[in-house]
Design an enzyme around this catalytic site. Sequence first.
Site, PDB file in Angstrom:
ATOM      1  N   HIS A  83      -2.226  41.009  42.832  1.00 49.34           N
ATOM      2  CA  HIS A  83      -1.176  41.594  41.995  1.00 49.34           C
ATOM      3  C   HIS A  83      -0.738  42.924  42.589  1.00 49.34           C
ATOM      4  O   HIS A  83      -1.557  43.683  43.094  1.00 49.34           O
ATOM      5  CB  HIS A  83      -1.691  41.817  40.575  1.00 49.34           C
ATOM      6  CG  HIS A  83      -0.601  41.740  39.545  1.00 49.34           C
ATOM      7  ND1 HIS A  83      -0.243  40.556  38.938  1.00 49.34           N
ATOM      8  CD2 HIS A  83       0.205  42.682  39.022  1.00 49.34           C
ATOM      9  CE1 HIS A  83       0.737  40.784  38.084  1.00 49.34           C
ATOM     10  NE2 HIS A  83       1.037  42.069  38.110  1.00 49.34           N
ATOM     11  N   ASP A 162       0.973  40.901  26.563  1.00 49.87           N
ATOM     12  CA  ASP A 162       1.602  41.539  27.730  1.00 49.87           C
ATOM     13  C   ASP A 162       3.045  41.076  27.862  1.00 49.87           C
ATOM     14  O   ASP A 162       3.924  41.872  28.187  1.00 49.87           O
ATOM     15  CB  ASP A 162       0.831  41.237  29.023  1.00 49.87           C
ATOM     16  CG  ASP A 162       1.531  41.875  30.227  1.00 49.87           C
ATOM     17  OD1 ASP A 162       1.735  43.098  30.194  1.00 49.87           O
ATOM     18  OD2 ASP A 162       1.915  41.147  31.150  1.00 49.87           O
ATOM     19  N   ARG A 169       8.891  47.409  27.496  1.00 51.43           N
ATOM     20  CA  ARG A 169       8.747  48.541  28.427  1.00 51.43           C
ATOM     21  C   ARG A 169       9.894  48.574  29.425  1.00 51.43           C
ATOM     22  O   ARG A 169      10.399  49.631  29.792  1.00 51.43           O
ATOM     23  CB  ARG A 169       7.406  48.445  29.173  1.00 51.43           C
ATOM     24  CG  ARG A 169       6.198  48.785  28.320  1.00 51.43           C
ATOM     25  CD  ARG A 169       4.906  48.435  29.050  1.00 51.43           C
ATOM     26  NE  ARG A 169       4.795  49.090  30.324  1.00 51.43           N
ATOM     27  CZ  ARG A 169       4.222  48.534  31.402  1.00 51.43           C
ATOM     28  NH1 ARG A 169       3.708  47.325  31.359  1.00 51.43           N
ATOM     29  NH2 ARG A 169       4.159  49.199  32.535  1.00 51.43           N
ATOM     30  N   SER A 184      -1.541  46.057  31.499  1.00 49.01           N
ATOM     31  CA  SER A 184      -0.634  44.931  31.726  1.00 49.01           C
ATOM     32  C   SER A 184      -1.177  44.045  32.846  1.00 49.01           C
ATOM     33  O   SER A 184      -1.291  42.820  32.717  1.00 49.01           O
ATOM     34  CB  SER A 184       0.752  45.475  32.099  1.00 49.01           C
ATOM     35  OG  SER A 184       1.560  44.484  32.671  1.00 49.01           O
ATOM     36  N   LYS A 188      -3.591  40.284  32.346  1.00 54.31           N
ATOM     37  CA  LYS A 188      -3.142  39.003  32.932  1.00 54.31           C
ATOM     38  C   LYS A 188      -4.216  38.436  33.857  1.00 54.31           C
ATOM     39  O   LYS A 188      -4.472  37.234  33.861  1.00 54.31           O
ATOM     40  CB  LYS A 188      -1.848  39.214  33.739  1.00 54.31           C
ATOM     41  CG  LYS A 188      -0.616  39.405  32.880  1.00 54.31           C
ATOM     42  CD  LYS A 188       0.662  39.246  33.695  1.00 54.31           C
ATOM     43  CE  LYS A 188       1.026  40.463  34.514  1.00 54.31           C
ATOM     44  NZ  LYS A 188       1.680  41.542  33.800  1.00 54.31           N
TER      45      LYS A 188
HETATM   46  N1  URA Z   1       2.973  44.645  37.164  1.00 53.17           N
HETATM   47  C1  URA Z   1       2.600  44.261  35.923  1.00 53.17           C
HETATM   48  O1  URA Z   1       2.241  43.116  35.694  1.00 53.17           O
HETATM   49  N2  URA Z   1       2.648  45.160  34.948  1.00 53.17           N
HETATM   50  C2  URA Z   1       3.026  46.430  35.126  1.00 53.17           C
HETATM   51  O2  URA Z   1       3.018  47.194  34.188  1.00 53.17           O
HETATM   52  C3  URA Z   1       3.430  46.827  36.426  1.00 53.17           C
HETATM   53  C4  URA Z   1       3.390  45.902  37.429  1.00 53.17           C
END
Ligand code: URA
Length: 432
Positions: A83, A162, A169, A184, A188
């Site tokens: 990620h 999320d 957001r 966030s 995930k």
């Molecule tokens: N990627 C995400 O999944 N969430 C964030 O807040 C920023 C980048």
Amino acid sequence: VRAVDIIIKKRDHGELNREEIKFFVRGLTTGRIPDYQVSAWAMAVLLNGMTPRETTDLTLAMAQSGEVLDMMDFVKGVVVDKHSTGGVGDKTSLVVLPVAAACGLPAGKMSGRGLGFSGGTLDKLESIPGCRVDLTTDEFIRQLVETGIVLSGQSRDLAPADGKLYALRDVTGTVQSMPLIASSIMSKKIAAGAQAVVLDVKVGRGAFMQTLEDARALAQIMVSIGELAGRSVVTVLSDMNQPLGAAVGNSLEVREALDALHGGGPADFREHCLQICAHMLTLGEAAPDLATGRRMAEQAVASGAAFEKFRALVRAQGGDVSYVDEPEKFPQAKFIETLAAERSGYLSRVDARVIGEASVALGAGRAKKGDPVDHAVGLVVHCKVGEAVERGQPLITVHASDAAKQAGVRESVRAAFGWSETPVPPLPLFYE
Ligand code: URA
């Protein structure tokens, strides 16, 4: 407990306890707490921060807002995820997931949409007609078992909190918050069940963390949360002062990712992907060390196996693979204009933030929750910091769907480039 009391407590610099955080996350997930209260709370968190304990509680509450998968029940081998904290031109997932899968690692990833000025993998994938990114939990697991690769978004079942908070957001100026970014991402990762995660923490103008110090702090909190949840986590801090690769914008980025899967594309993007792959393969125990991991990744690209995995991913998710085979099929924006250098010199700045914002203004991102995105629009940057550029040389190409938007970004995009009379060193790809 009332939602307004939790907002007021955070507004007044209070520390929320676990029950208050759980209550708030449950309320925002079910919709019992309306968007305007969630937005006010997010702004209070952005302004006043959270302690590591609050951030961890928030992450776990968000992960537990839906199912939490344990992939060890379904697949052999270490499921590896990756990620990025968000950047401009960052289409890395579209390349490294297929490479990892081609090297035998089960690659299951839950991605996000565009967020503020940064692009999102789901919006990029959706530029392939028919490609679904809203898989149910059963579909997510089945595809990982059968195809070895899956790339989907939050669902009703997986980290739904999320999904809701992310969309708010994006349009309420509350992206750049360390606890909100950490929770966030890690919610995930925990919900999707990967045992190992490579986190690419971006730093610089086109990142949510502007300094190495902030990026390190974000990396540290995510590693701690991962450890608490029993996951192996590696973080790298990578440059996001200038866009990664050349393309910024959804289908333009898919095309560049396809080039990279064929062994081409911009050198910085290829190198970035190889290094991330090396970490994924090592962490996933498919390679004994980074050098071997890198060689395996190079081979997966050279043999065409990684490209085949990308095809398999798109086909499994209902996408039209003819676009993958013939990228010229992607619709082009109506107005395509290349801006040339008005002077000669060394490039000292290619401001990723300005270029990311221009891409959103062209329609590649959203101004309001739920807005559609225009998959064809965006920008292609032709030069990197440190390059010697001659007057008249192409700097950047703007892909716009209407003339007003094209004119609207022309000057700001030009101003994204900074110049020096004397040589400038190139920016590093990675800091740590
Ligand atoms: N990627 C995400 O999944 N969430 C964030 O807040 C920023 C980048």
